[in-house]
Design a protein around this motif. Structure first.
Motif, short mmCIF file in Angstrom:
data_model
loop_
_atom_site.label_atom_id
_atom_site.label_comp_id
_atom_site.label_asym_id
_atom_site.label_seq_id
_atom_site.Cartn_x
_atom_site.Cartn_y
_atom_site.Cartn_z
N PRO A 1 -9.70 7.26 0.46
CA PRO A 1 -9.22 6.36 1.71
C PRO A 1 -7.96 6.81 2.19
N ASN A 2 -7.88 6.89 3.46
CA ASN A 2 -6.52 7.18 4.10
C ASN A 2 -5.63 6.06 4.40
N LEU A 3 -5.02 5.76 3.33
CA LEU A 3 -4.16 4.34 3.20
C LEU A 3 -2.63 4.88 3.96
N LYS A 4 -2.15 4.13 4.50
CA LYS A 4 -0.78 4.12 5.37
C LYS A 4 0.16 3.29 4.72
N VAL A 5 1.57 3.55 4.80
CA VAL A 5 2.72 2.90 4.07
C VAL A 5 2.41 1.52 4.88
N GLY A 6 2.40 0.26 4.10
CA GLY A 6 2.39 -0.81 4.78
C GLY A 6 1.01 -1.45 4.56
N SER A 7 -0.01 -0.61 4.20
CA SER A 7 -1.08 -1.02 4.11
C SER A 7 -1.42 -2.09 3.16
N LEU A 8 -2.11 -3.35 3.05
CA LEU A 8 -2.39 -4.31 2.19
C LEU A 8 -3.71 -3.82 1.39
N LEU A 9 -3.59 -4.06 0.21
CA LEU A 9 -4.61 -3.86 -0.83
C LEU A 9 -5.06 -4.88 -1.68
N TYR A 10 -6.47 -5.35 -1.87
CA TYR A 10 -6.68 -6.33 -2.95
C TYR A 10 -7.29 -5.46 -4.11
N ALA A 11 -6.51 -5.49 -5.26
CA ALA A 11 -6.82 -4.34 -6.29
C ALA A 11 -6.90 -5.26 -7.64
N ARG A 12 -7.03 -4.42 -8.91
CA ARG A 12 -7.15 -5.22 -10.02
C ARG A 12 -6.34 -4.16 -10.91
N VAL A 13 -5.46 -5.15 -11.88
CA VAL A 13 -4.66 -4.20 -12.53
C VAL A 13 -5.63 -3.68 -13.99
N SER A 14 -5.54 -2.41 -13.77
CA SER A 14 -6.45 -1.60 -15.06
C SER A 14 -5.61 -1.33 -16.41
N LEU A 15 -4.31 -1.37 -16.14
CA LEU A 15 -3.38 -0.88 -17.15
C LEU A 15 -1.95 -1.77 -16.99
N ALA A 16 -1.66 -2.44 -17.86
CA ALA A 16 -0.13 -3.03 -17.95
C ALA A 16 0.36 -3.23 -19.43
N HIS A 17 1.43 -2.38 -19.38
CA HIS A 17 2.34 -2.47 -20.66
C HIS A 17 3.71 -2.38 -20.23
N LYS A 18 4.41 -3.04 -21.06
CA LYS A 18 5.95 -3.49 -20.92
C LYS A 18 6.68 -2.07 -20.78
N ASP A 19 6.07 -0.93 -21.37
CA ASP A 19 6.94 0.30 -21.32
C ASP A 19 6.39 1.16 -20.10
N MET A 20 5.50 0.85 -19.45
CA MET A 20 4.86 1.91 -18.51
C MET A 20 4.58 1.01 -17.34
N GLU A 21 4.50 1.86 -16.08
CA GLU A 21 4.26 1.16 -14.94
C GLU A 21 2.79 0.90 -14.72
N PRO A 22 2.58 -0.49 -14.19
CA PRO A 22 1.16 -0.77 -14.23
C PRO A 22 0.32 0.13 -13.28
N GLU A 23 -0.73 0.20 -13.64
CA GLU A 23 -2.04 1.00 -12.69
C GLU A 23 -3.15 -0.04 -12.35
N LEU A 24 -3.24 0.35 -11.12
CA LEU A 24 -4.38 -0.25 -10.39
C LEU A 24 -5.73 0.33 -10.03
N GLU A 25 -6.69 -0.51 -9.99
CA GLU A 25 -8.14 0.28 -9.31
C GLU A 25 -8.86 -0.55 -8.39
N CYS A 26 -9.54 -0.16 -7.58
CA CYS A 26 -10.12 -0.79 -6.28
C CYS A 26 -11.62 -0.84 -6.58
N PHE A 27 -12.03 -0.95 -7.75
CA PHE A 27 -13.52 -1.16 -7.85
C PHE A 27 -13.66 -1.96 -9.43
#
Length: 230
Positions: free
Chosen positions: A107-133
Motif C-alpha cells: 500500500p502507498n500510505l500517505k501521512v495523515g491516512s486513516l487505518l483500521y488495524a488490529r493490535v498484533s503485539l502489545a507490551h509495556k516495554d515495547m512499542e505496539p505493533e499493528l497488522e491490517c489483516f
C-alpha cells in the motif's frame, strides 16, 4: 460483576483463558498462576467465561493484543509506518502486514491516512505493533486504509458500547439512511454517509449517547433524531 482496584486478585479461571485490558497473570511463590487487576474498574467476562477484562472509563487508551483500533499515519520509517493510535507510544505497522502485500506490491500510505488495524503485539516495554489483516486467514477482513468519511472522537466506554452487536444506535441510524462505520476500541469512530447532514446527525447522536456526554437512551435518541433534518 464486582468492582476492583489495581493490585486486587481476580478469580479468572478457564481452560482457554484469555485476559483482556486491565488484567495480568503472575506466578506466586509456589508456582500457582494468579490474575490481578492493573487498573480500577468493573470485572467483566463473556458468557462462556473464557475472556475476562476490566471495564473502566480511562482517558488514555492502553493497547492490548487482538484489539481493533483506528490509527493515523504520522510518518514513514524505512519499510514501516509509524501510526498514532492514541496510546502513550506510537505504533509500528510493517509494510507487509496487509492482505496480498509483497516487497513489490504494498500500500502507498500517505501521512495523515486513516487505518483500521488490529493490535498484533502489545507490551509495556515495547512499542505496539499493528497488522491490517486477519492473522489466521491472511485476508483483510475489513482492515486497511479508510478512505473518505469522517473521524469522531469519543470515550473508550462509548466505543465498547458501539462494538456490542445488541447496541441500539447504529441499527437505529441505519434504518433511516445508509452509512458505513468502523469502531476502534481506542476512542475513535469512522463514519461515512452520502450527505454531510447525515454525517452531522451521526456525530451528534454519538456525542448524545456517550456516557461522558448526554448518556441518552434509545427513546431519547429517537426523539432527538426527530428534531434533525435527516
Amino acid at each position: 460483576m464486582s468492582l476492583v482496584l489495581p493490585g486486587e486478585q481476580v478469580p479468572a479461571q478457564h481452560v482457554n483463558l484469555k485476559l483482556g485490558p486491565g488484567l495480568l497473570q503472575l506466578s506466586t511463590g509456589n508456582g500457582q498462576p494468579v490474575v490481578i487487576s492493573t487498573r480500577a474498574g468493573e470485572v467483566m467476562r463473556t458468557a462462556k467465561g473464557n475472556r475476562w477484562w476490566i471495564e473502566g472509563n480511562s482517558r488514555r487508551y492502553v493497547p492490548a493484543p487482538q484489539e481493533s483500533v483506528i490509527g493515523v499515519v504520522i510518518s514513514r520509517s524505512g519499510e514501516n509506518w509509524r501510526v498514532d493510535i492514541g496510546s502513550a507510544h506510537m505504533a509500528s505497522l510493517d509494510g507487509l502486514a496487509f492482505e496480498g502485500a509483497t516487497k513489490r506490491n504494498r500500500p502507498n500510505l500517505k501521512v495523515g491516512s486513516l487505518l483500521y488495524a488490529r493490535v498484533s503485539l502489545a507490551h509495556k516495554d515495547m512499542e505496539p505493533e499493528l497488522e491490517c489483516f486477519d492473522a489466521q486467514t491472511r485476508k483483510a477482513e475489513g482492515f486497511g486504509e479508510l478512505k473518505g468519511g469522517f473521524l469522531v472522537q469519543c470515550s473508550l466506554k462509548m466505543c465498547r458500547l458501539l462494538l456490542d452487536p445488541t447496541h441500539f444506535l447504529f441499527p437505529l441510524l441505519g434504518a433511516r439512511f445508509p452509512l458505513e462505520t468502523a469502531v476502534g476500541i481506542n476512542g475513535r469512530v469512522w463514519i461515512k454517509c452520502n450527505e454531510p447532514k447525515q454525517t452531522i446527525a451521526v456525530v451528534r447522536c454519538i456525542e448524545a449517547v456517550d456516557p461522558d456526554g448526554g448518556g441518552m437512551d434509545e427513546p431519547a435518541v429517537k426523539k432527538f433524531l426527530g428534531t434533525l433534518d435527516v
